[in-house]
Motif scaffolding. Sequence first.
Motif, PDB file in Angstrom:
ATOM      1  N   ILE A 147      -5.302   4.311  11.161  1.00  0.00           N
ATOM      2  CA  ILE A 147      -5.318   5.665  10.382  1.00  0.00           C
ATOM      3  C   ILE A 147      -4.024   6.655  10.811  1.00  0.00           C
ATOM      4  O   ILE A 147      -3.447   7.308  10.208  1.00  0.00           O
ATOM      5  CB  ILE A 147      -6.581   6.386  11.035  1.00  0.00           C
ATOM      6  CG1 ILE A 147      -7.990   5.629  10.265  1.00  0.00           C
ATOM      7  CG2 ILE A 147      -6.566   7.942  10.651  1.00  0.00           C
ATOM      8  CD1 ILE A 147      -8.990   6.086  11.005  1.00  0.00           C
ATOM      9  N   ALA A 148      -3.489   6.425  12.209  1.00  0.00           N
ATOM     10  CA  ALA A 148      -2.517   7.357  12.610  1.00  0.00           C
ATOM     11  C   ALA A 148      -1.099   6.719  11.726  1.00  0.00           C
ATOM     12  O   ALA A 148      -0.429   7.414  11.205  1.00  0.00           O
ATOM     13  CB  ALA A 148      -2.251   7.273  13.973  1.00  0.00           C
ATOM     14  N   GLU A 149      -1.091   5.483  11.588  1.00  0.00           N
ATOM     15  CA  GLU A 149       0.027   4.890  10.915  1.00  0.00           C
ATOM     16  C   GLU A 149      -0.051   5.515   9.466  1.00  0.00           C
ATOM     17  O   GLU A 149       1.096   5.785   8.565  1.00  0.00           O
ATOM     18  CB  GLU A 149       0.171   3.450  10.713  1.00  0.00           C
ATOM     19  CG  GLU A 149       1.230   2.707  10.065  1.00  0.00           C
ATOM     20  CD  GLU A 149       1.254   1.134   9.875  1.00  0.00           C
ATOM     21  OE1 GLU A 149       2.197   0.756   9.571  1.00  0.00           O
ATOM     22  OE2 GLU A 149       0.139   0.667  10.282  1.00  0.00           O
ATOM     23  N   LEU A 150      -1.109   5.336   8.788  1.00  0.00           N
ATOM     24  CA  LEU A 150      -1.355   5.886   7.447  1.00  0.00           C
ATOM     25  C   LEU A 150      -0.951   7.199   7.323  1.00  0.00           C
ATOM     26  O   LEU A 150      -0.260   7.744   6.297  1.00  0.00           O
ATOM     27  CB  LEU A 150      -2.409   5.348   6.753  1.00  0.00           C
ATOM     28  CG  LEU A 150      -2.660   3.873   6.602  1.00  0.00           C
ATOM     29  CD1 LEU A 150      -4.171   3.717   6.312  1.00  0.00           C
ATOM     30  CD2 LEU A 150      -1.764   3.300   5.490  1.00  0.00           C
ATOM     31  N   PHE A 169      -2.485   9.819   1.442  1.00  0.00           N
ATOM     32  CA  PHE A 169      -3.414   9.353   2.481  1.00  0.00           C
ATOM     33  C   PHE A 169      -3.848  10.692   3.378  1.00  0.00           C
ATOM     34  O   PHE A 169      -4.909  11.164   3.517  1.00  0.00           O
ATOM     35  CB  PHE A 169      -2.854   8.215   3.600  1.00  0.00           C
ATOM     36  CG  PHE A 169      -4.166   7.771   4.468  1.00  0.00           C
ATOM     37  CD1 PHE A 169      -5.079   6.696   4.193  1.00  0.00           C
ATOM     38  CD2 PHE A 169      -4.154   8.453   5.769  1.00  0.00           C
ATOM     39  CE1 PHE A 169      -5.880   6.700   5.170  1.00  0.00           C
ATOM     40  CE2 PHE A 169      -5.079   8.292   6.755  1.00  0.00           C
ATOM     41  CZ  PHE A 169      -6.018   7.191   6.204  1.00  0.00           C
ATOM     42  N   ARG A 170      -2.665  11.311   3.744  1.00  0.00           N
ATOM     43  CA  ARG A 170      -3.019  12.654   4.694  1.00  0.00           C
ATOM     44  C   ARG A 170      -3.754  13.653   3.628  1.00  0.00           C
ATOM     45  O   ARG A 170      -4.871  14.057   4.248  1.00  0.00           O
ATOM     46  CB  ARG A 170      -1.530  13.171   5.012  1.00  0.00           C
ATOM     47  CG  ARG A 170      -0.858  12.510   5.955  1.00  0.00           C
ATOM     48  CD  ARG A 170       0.425  13.319   6.749  1.00  0.00           C
ATOM     49  NE  ARG A 170       1.346  13.740   5.564  1.00  0.00           N
ATOM     50  CZ  ARG A 170       2.335  12.920   5.298  1.00  0.00           C
ATOM     51  NH1 ARG A 170       2.635  11.585   5.809  1.00  0.00           N
ATOM     52  NH2 ARG A 170       3.344  13.460   4.218  1.00  0.00           N
ATOM     53  N   ARG A 208      -3.896  -1.090   4.730  1.00  0.00           N
ATOM     54  CA  ARG A 208      -2.570  -0.959   4.693  1.00  0.00           C
ATOM     55  C   ARG A 208      -1.668  -1.307   3.553  1.00  0.00           C
ATOM     56  O   ARG A 208      -0.977  -0.697   3.182  1.00  0.00           O
ATOM     57  CB  ARG A 208      -2.176  -1.527   6.018  1.00  0.00           C
ATOM     58  CG  ARG A 208      -0.958  -1.391   6.592  1.00  0.00           C
ATOM     59  CD  ARG A 208      -0.398  -2.442   7.924  1.00  0.00           C
ATOM     60  NE  ARG A 208       0.858  -1.687   8.198  1.00  0.00           N
ATOM     61  CZ  ARG A 208       1.933  -1.993   7.818  1.00  0.00           C
ATOM     62  NH1 ARG A 208       2.124  -2.964   6.725  1.00  0.00           N
ATOM     63  NH2 ARG A 208       2.968  -1.729   8.388  1.00  0.00           N
ATOM     64  N   LEU A 209      -2.090  -2.460   3.076  1.00  0.00           N
ATOM     65  CA  LEU A 209      -1.250  -3.208   1.856  1.00  0.00           C
ATOM     66  C   LEU A 209      -1.292  -2.071   0.794  1.00  0.00           C
ATOM     67  O   LEU A 209      -0.441  -1.951  -0.023  1.00  0.00           O
ATOM     68  CB  LEU A 209      -1.700  -4.494   1.483  1.00  0.00           C
ATOM     69  CG  LEU A 209      -1.432  -5.674   2.498  1.00  0.00           C
ATOM     70  CD1 LEU A 209      -1.910  -6.911   2.297  1.00  0.00           C
ATOM     71  CD2 LEU A 209       0.059  -5.697   2.702  1.00  0.00           C
ATOM     72  N   ARG A 236      -8.386   6.000  -3.007  1.00  0.00           N
ATOM     73  CA  ARG A 236      -9.135   6.969  -2.418  1.00  0.00           C
ATOM     74  C   ARG A 236     -10.490   6.206  -2.167  1.00  0.00           C
ATOM     75  O   ARG A 236     -11.053   6.643  -0.971  1.00  0.00           O
ATOM     76  CB  ARG A 236      -9.569   8.020  -3.518  1.00  0.00           C
ATOM     77  CG  ARG A 236      -8.392   8.859  -3.828  1.00  0.00           C
ATOM     78  CD  ARG A 236      -8.709  10.112  -4.539  1.00  0.00           C
ATOM     79  NE  ARG A 236      -9.405  11.086  -3.289  1.00  0.00           N
ATOM     80  CZ  ARG A 236      -9.668  12.342  -3.781  1.00  0.00           C
ATOM     81  NH1 ARG A 236      -9.466  12.868  -4.787  1.00  0.00           N
ATOM     82  NH2 ARG A 236     -10.187  13.193  -2.762  1.00  0.00           N
ATOM     83  N   GLU A 237     -10.786   5.150  -2.453  1.00  0.00           N
ATOM     84  CA  GLU A 237     -11.976   4.386  -2.047  1.00  0.00           C
ATOM     85  C   GLU A 237     -11.932   3.714  -0.682  1.00  0.00           C
ATOM     86  O   GLU A 237     -12.455   3.708   0.135  1.00  0.00           O
ATOM     87  CB  GLU A 237     -12.207   3.087  -2.981  1.00  0.00           C
ATOM     88  CG  GLU A 237     -12.800   3.691  -4.428  1.00  0.00           C
ATOM     89  CD  GLU A 237     -12.980   2.606  -5.410  1.00  0.00           C
ATOM     90  OE1 GLU A 237     -12.200   1.533  -5.188  1.00  0.00           O
ATOM     91  OE2 GLU A 237     -13.776   2.800  -6.649  1.00  0.00           O
TER      92      GLU A 237
END
Length: 293
Positions: free
Chosen positions: A206-209, A216-217, A163-164, A183-184
């Motif tokens: 995952i939903a937040e990102l 990320f998407r 997240r950070l 990407r990692e």
Amino acid sequence: MDRHHEPGDGNELGEFLRARRAALDPRRAGLPHHGGLRRVPGLRREELAQLAHVSFDYVVRLEQGRTRKVSRAVLDALADALRMTPDERDYLFGLADLSPRKAARAPGLPDVAPRLRQLLDDMHDVPAMVVHRRMDVLAWNRAAAALLTDFAALPPARRNIIRLTFLDDAFRAQYVDWPVVARECVAVLRMESGRHPDDPDLGALIAELNEKDADFRAWWADYRVAGPRQLTKRMRHPTAGELTLDVQQLSVDTDADQLLAAYTAHDANSRDALDFLLRWSSGPRPARASSQP
């Protein structure tokens, strides 16, 4: 909002096979190159069927989600044909429910054993922390806070490395090769989503990102997967300057969902920079440098 993280929603097995097929260079799969442009990237369905010794119709039905009946032998053949890595193969078998399913745990973060906290506190010259499999930071030492961020100043829900990396501007600016590191992170989350599809905290992350970060998407749709391993990261620290660090991720025998992550200098210049940072950040020791508030 991406739907791939949600258990039982969509056709993740078929989408993963399709993504791996599109990403594989036909020449790497052993197919002859006849020149000219191909109409589709990667392998065609008929080529995958030929390499895996299954019918074309079966590949179509798998990718379209019209069949979930797949044997271990067929999955092995598909994984071989697609030149899957061990992590990708594990992820594939998890999607097909052919790997042991771990028991679901209640939401929330586990405790860190007192002896493990003591180990962190005693590692004065090595930035180290204990992380959950979702990369939530559970405990850390003074050196890790000096190198990465002041975790104690963050609410527990925001103490997540991935997240950070995506959502904290100051944190992501420390990485010289941010796209590689990011990407990692996505690959780690993708692996975890296959292993723990019923984890609500993982789904929420995952939903937040997906909602907040376009990179990320896009990378989530690539279906790249990777488990914990040794990494090398180039950092640009606001105090210590540039340094290259090896990141060791060690399993914790008392809790399979925890890892001990330790950062060591990759070269002499990085060793000097890290030593300078640790001297600069030294001061009166608190009673528990790694305790959670």
